[in-house]
Design an enzyme around this catalytic site. Structure first.
Site, mmCIF file in Angstrom:
data_model
loop_
_atom_site.group_PDB
_atom_site.id
_atom_site.type_symbol
_atom_site.label_atom_id
_atom_site.label_comp_id
_atom_site.label_asym_id
_atom_site.label_seq_id
_atom_site.Cartn_x
_atom_site.Cartn_y
_atom_site.Cartn_z
ATOM 1 C CD GLU A 102 -2.687 1.216 2.534
ATOM 2 O OE1 GLU A 102 -2.664 0.294 3.372
ATOM 3 O OE2 GLU A 102 -3.340 2.259 2.682
ATOM 4 N NE ARG A 115 2.998 -8.370 10.284
ATOM 5 C CZ ARG A 115 2.935 -7.228 9.610
ATOM 6 N NH1 ARG A 115 3.816 -6.288 9.791
ATOM 7 N NH2 ARG A 115 1.982 -7.009 8.753
ATOM 8 C CE LYS A 132 3.045 0.221 4.857
ATOM 9 N NZ LYS A 132 2.525 0.020 3.503
#
Ligand code: ATP
Ligand code: MG
Length: 566
Positions: free
Chosen positions: A37, A262, A272
């Site tokens: 994204e 992850r 982020k």
């Protein structure tokens, strides 16, 4: 068993891919994607996903798309798109002509939403965000049906079209999937598919004022691109039944979703949102601050793409969560830099040394090895003269028993040069040592003594007259705690910021061979670590970032452990 001849073991994802290739599940196709994204810069966690997705395509002769999941116009920017493209390319991967944007599928997604409405599988809901949350129930309590759930198909079609045409205000209505408000999987409790948002999109401009939600859009994007293995992180395991539901209700191409754990790294944050906060609040100088876990920060710090790829290979992929030790990452960085970096001498905290028996005005050039790890790297000339700088830390007036470096009366070797002996110490009014007087032994030229005399220390040094002044930035972890999110009640990760994460030294001296080096050039400063010329470095004020020190705590630990096993 000979380790060199056995194939490296396959990750569980590679096993799935190989099995699928064998059974012909996808008619021999392998097609993955990396779907960021564009709401921030990429970080080391993304690198893991990039290496995994592009790596699988590379290994099995498949394809991998770079696709921007740009469904949220308020947080996304073109600058992020550009930085992501640059970072993936820098990591060494190629998407050929497959640079794709989810926003290019908005029309298709809209059509599919209409299809679901027509099937009675989606409805326009007038509850606001707060009410929707209340109706949703909890993990232990089933949700309640929306009072708008039983609208007719025609009414829904009409309202949805008017949502699209801009008749309603932000947040006043949503389009929701009609699944099951009592499902034990919260994701299936009539999730929102579209929201109203009058915002300009970086690609579609003002064409849309309704935007698809991630959960609605993501599976469709993979379907449109005919992705075979849709690899994502574990948080999306519970979303899979929803993605399956959408694809099956629409009866369209259905990729296989595979979840993996992850990457988490000690002393590091990877959200982020938080990285953006660090930038916006000025805790760091920007997204590419060398202390950041971003790819651009790491690049600026001097870490190579090879080291990052190598790290991702070594940690592998698994189904279970684990935190990787930062020392392991640093180990990979050193491993790579050790092989490729030219060795030079630089003095960070200079202490002046005058060689009293060396003639004034004289200078000579001594041969220095560029890289002992690389026989092709050759040698260079290093100037020597009467006035030198050595490291302040390499001198002690009153040394403890185990300190073997310079002290009054002590003889040491200057790397590639001569043996010197400290004969006198000069102090300022405050009693601080400001200069050493030494003598050198001309017979030890090159750093060898002809009579077999031994010294216990070899110091780095520069010739004062020939060296250049430079600024050096030393870095420590950005966070003082292994888990930056481990904080007392009422505080957040900011409380764990390490106040000593950056030390700037403006009075360093580097040997002449390094003068004029371009930003991005990497060196090992002997005994001090690996350094990289900063992106803002100039000829007048050269700036070096320390990438990593030489002390490999990870290798040491690994050695101790293997000893224990024996
Ligand atoms: P963040 O929480 O940092 O915003 P994200 O997952 O929301 O991360 P995306 O841009 O959606 O960021 O991520 C793109 C891809 O990178 C996704 O497929 C995601 O699974 C993967 N990814 C993100 N963070 C990690 C991580 N720490 N380890 C491995 N893969 C990751
Ligand atoms: Mg995300």
């Amino acid at each position: 068993m000979n380790n060199e001849t056995t194939a490296p073991s396959l990750s569980f994802i590679q096993q799935i891919v190989e099995e699928d290739a064998k059974t012909g599940k996808w008619e021999g196709r392998i097609h993955t994607r990396f779907p960021p994204e564009p709401n921030g810069y990429l970080h080391i966690g993304h690198a893991k996903s990039i290496c995994l997705n592009f790596g699988i395509a590379e290994k099995y002769g498949g394809l991998c798309n770079l696709r921007f999941d740009d469904t949220n116009p308020t947080k996304e920017e073109k600058a992020y798109v550009n930085s992501i493209i640059a970072d993936v390319r820098w990591l060494g991967f190629d998407w050929e002509d497959r640079l794709l944007f989810a926003s290019d599928y908005f029309d298709k997604m809209y059509e599919w939403a209409v299809d679901l409405i027509k099937k009675g599988k989606a409805y326009v809901c007038d509850l606001d965000a707060e009410q929707t949350r209340e109706h949703r129930g909890t993990l232990t309590k089933p949700g309640k049906d929306s009072p708008f759930r039983d609208r007719t198909v025609d009414e829904n079609l009409d309202l949805f079209e008017r949502m699209r045409d801009g008749e309603f205000t932000d947040g006043s209505r949503t389009l929701r999937a009609k699944i099951d408000m009592a499902s034990s999987n919260m994701n299936l409790r009539d999730p929102v598919m579209y929201r109203i948002l009058h915002a300009t999109h970086h690609r579609t401009g003002d064409k849309w004022c309704i935007y698809p939600m991630y959960d609605w859009a993501h599976g469709l994007e993979d379907s449109i691109e005919k992705i075979t293995h849709s690899i994502c992180t574990l948080e999306f395991e519970d979303h899979r039944p929803l993605y399956d539901w959408f694809l099956d209700e629409l009866g369209i191409y259905h990729p296989q979703q595979i979840e993996f754990a992850r990457l988490e790294l000690s002393y590091t944050i990877m959200s982020k949102r938080k990285l953006l906060e660090l930038v916006e609040e000025g805790h760091v100088t920007g997204w590419d601050d060398p202390r950041m876990s971003t790819i651009s920060g790491m690049r600026r710090r001097g870490i190579t793409s090879k080291a990052i790829r190598d790290f991702c290979d070594r940690i592998g992929v698994a189904k279970f969560k684990s935190v990787i030790d930062m020392a392991m990452f640093d180990h990979c960085v050193r491993d790579d830099l050790n092989k490729t970096s030219v060795r030079v001498m630089g003095v960070l905290k200079p202490l002046k040394v005058v060689i009293e028996n060396y003639p004034e005005g004289q200078a000579e050039e001594l041969d220095a090895v560029n890289n002992p790890e690389d026989p092709n790297a050759g040698t260079r000339k290093v100037p020597f003269s009467r006035v030198l700088y050595v490291e302040q830390d390499d001198f002690m007036e009153d040394p403890p028993r185990k300190f073997f470096r310079l002290s009054p009366g002590r003889e040491v070797r200057l790397r590639y040069a001569y043996f010197i002996t400290c004969t006198d110490v000069i102090k300022n009014d405050a009693g601080e040592v400001v200069e050493l007087r030494c003598t050198y032994d001309p017979a030890t030229r090159g750093g060898d003594s002809p009579d077999g005399r031994k010294v216990k220390a070899t110091l780095h040094w520069v010739s004062a007259e020939h060296a250049a002044r430079a600024t050096v930035r030393l870095y420590d972890h950005l966070f003082a705690k292994e888990d930056p999110d481990d904080t007392p009640e009422g505080e957040d990760y900011r409380a764990n910021l390490n106040p000593k994460s950056l030390e700037t030294l403006e009075n360093c001296f580097i040997e002449p061979s390094v003068i004029g080096a371009k930003p991005g050039s990497r060196y090992q400063f002997e005994r001090l670590g690996y350094f990289c010329v900063d992106s803002e470095s100039t000829a007048e004020t050269p700036v070096f970032n320390r990438t990593v020190t030489l002390k490999d705590t990870w290798a040491k630990l690994a050695k101790q452990q293997s000893k224990k096993k024996k």
